[in-house]
Design an enzyme around this catalytic site. Structure first.
Site, PDB file in Angstrom:
ATOM      1  N   LEU A 193     -18.424  40.042 -53.142  1.00 41.21           N
ATOM      2  CA  LEU A 193     -19.054  41.027 -54.209  1.00 41.21           C
ATOM      3  C   LEU A 193     -18.069  41.102 -55.387  1.00 41.21           C
ATOM      4  CD1 LEU A 193     -19.724  44.198 -52.359  1.00 41.21           C
ATOM      5  CD2 LEU A 193     -21.447  42.478 -53.108  1.00 41.21           C
ATOM      6  N   ASP A 194     -18.610  40.979 -56.466  1.00 47.71           N
ATOM      7  CA  ASP A 194     -18.014  40.692 -57.869  1.00 47.71           C
ATOM      8  C   ASP A 194     -16.885  42.119 -57.955  1.00 47.71           C
ATOM      9  OD1 ASP A 194     -19.108  38.606 -58.554  1.00 47.71           O
ATOM     10  OD2 ASP A 194     -20.639  39.353 -59.839  1.00 47.71           O
ATOM     11  N   LYS A 195     -15.764  41.694 -58.509  1.00 44.02           N
ATOM     12  CA  LYS A 195     -14.862  42.944 -58.476  1.00 44.02           C
ATOM     13  C   LYS A 195     -15.367  44.376 -58.950  1.00 44.02           C
ATOM     14  CE  LYS A 195     -10.935  44.286 -61.469  1.00 44.02           C
ATOM     15  NZ  LYS A 195      -9.924  43.993 -62.685  1.00 44.02           N
TER      16      LYS A 195
END
Length: 315
Positions: free
Chosen positions: A147-149
């Site tokens: 997942l993106d930050k």
């Protein structure tokens, strides 16, 4: 199932550049220094180590680029000594001998990479879990998908190689299903739809992704369904059919409805947010050992729910 299909989004370390007419004539190190996140000295170090190729050939830092040449920049693996178990609180939704399902908080990087060597989810997993799969090496133990930050929500972690292979195959064959909630700018006219494009590195900013106009890059398919419309926003559920880097965020922009708080892709930020309102709320998978279909759900984080309550007039 091809190896590249499994590893594109697991390994963000290989970056490709295509030299256009405007950039031709520049030194190789100067060109990369203006486009990558790395320092000029680090770029030179990578070039000297043969980690930068021009049309598949190692060149010197002062090599003068020509129009149409393809550059490949390969980041180095972070040394194992940089991977320190850290007592960082994480929300472990489920755990057994084979898998763990984590509800990742917004702001947490999944694995160490350039600029983020500690305080990542991997550092926390090394502390909280007794074992992790080894398939993705020492930098990404157990990591099957990311997942993106600034995207919150569910992701599954493999605790051994047997589970890892099974989970990778489920994601590649779409047997595993991933659902996200997003608040997007504007009001969607259709109740549901499919976004089917190709996604590649952005020509304007190589740190970002973009829908390709000539079908270069990789196929990306996202399903969407409207959950609730507001005066200026829409709550949408997205289902990933592929897992490209920044896929939902890029597809949201492509259909003219950027994710609220996603400043990288032009989203609005009228709610004083620290990142995009994008949450992986449901994950369906088949347990690698038992064959049982398992469904996990994670409630919206407080900051996301507060924005919705505000829009609904709930005090």
């Amino acid at each position: 199932m091809e190896k590249s299909e499994l590893q594109e989004d697991l390994y963000g370390d290989v970056i490709y550049y295509s030299v256009n007419a405007q950039d031709a004539g520049q030194r190789l190190d100067v060109y990369l220094g203006s486009r990558s996140q790395e320092s000029r000295s680090h770029i030179k170090n990578l070039i000297e180590k043969g980690k930068v190729l021009v049309n598949g050939t190692v060149k010197k830092a002062g090599y003068i680029l020509k129009t149409g040449e393809e550059i490949t920049l390969m980041q180095e693996e972070i040394r194992q000594l940089d991977l320190t178990p850290q007592d960082i609180p994480i929300d472990i939704v489920y755990e057994d001998d084979d898998i763990a399902v984590i509800n990742k908080a917004q702001g947490m990087v999944v694995h160490p990479a350039s600029g983020s060597y500690d305080n990542t989810l991997v550092n926390a997993l090394l502390y909280h879990l007794k074992s992790l799969s080894s398939i993705n090496g020492v930098v990404r133990p157990g990591i099957v998908h990311r997942l993106d930050k600034d995207t919150s929500g569910l992701l599954v972690v493999a605790k051994n190689d047997f589970a890892h292979i099974s989970l990778q195959e489920q994601i590649a064959t779409k047997a595993a299903k991933r659902y996200y909630y997003a608040l997007v700018d504007g009001v969607l006219s259709k109740d549901e739809g499919v976004v089917h494009t190709y996604i590649d590195r952005s020509a304007k900013d190589r740190k970002l992704m973009a829908v390709s106009r000539n079908n270069s890059g990789r196929e990306a398919i996202t399903l969407y369904k409207v959950i609730q419309r507001f005066a200026k926003y829409t709550l949408v559920e997205y289902e990933l059919k592929t897992g490209r880097t920044h896929q939902i965020r890029v597809h949201s922009k492509h259909i003219g409805h950027t994710v609220v708080g996603d400043m990288q892709y032009g989203g609005s930020n009228k709610f004083n947010l620290k990142g995009q309102l994008l949450h992986a709320h449901k994950l369906i998978l088949i347990h690698p050992r038992s064959g049982e279909t398992m469904t996990f759900e994670a409630p919206l984080p407080n900051y996301f729910q507060e924005v919705l309550d505000n829009l609904r007039g709930i005090n």
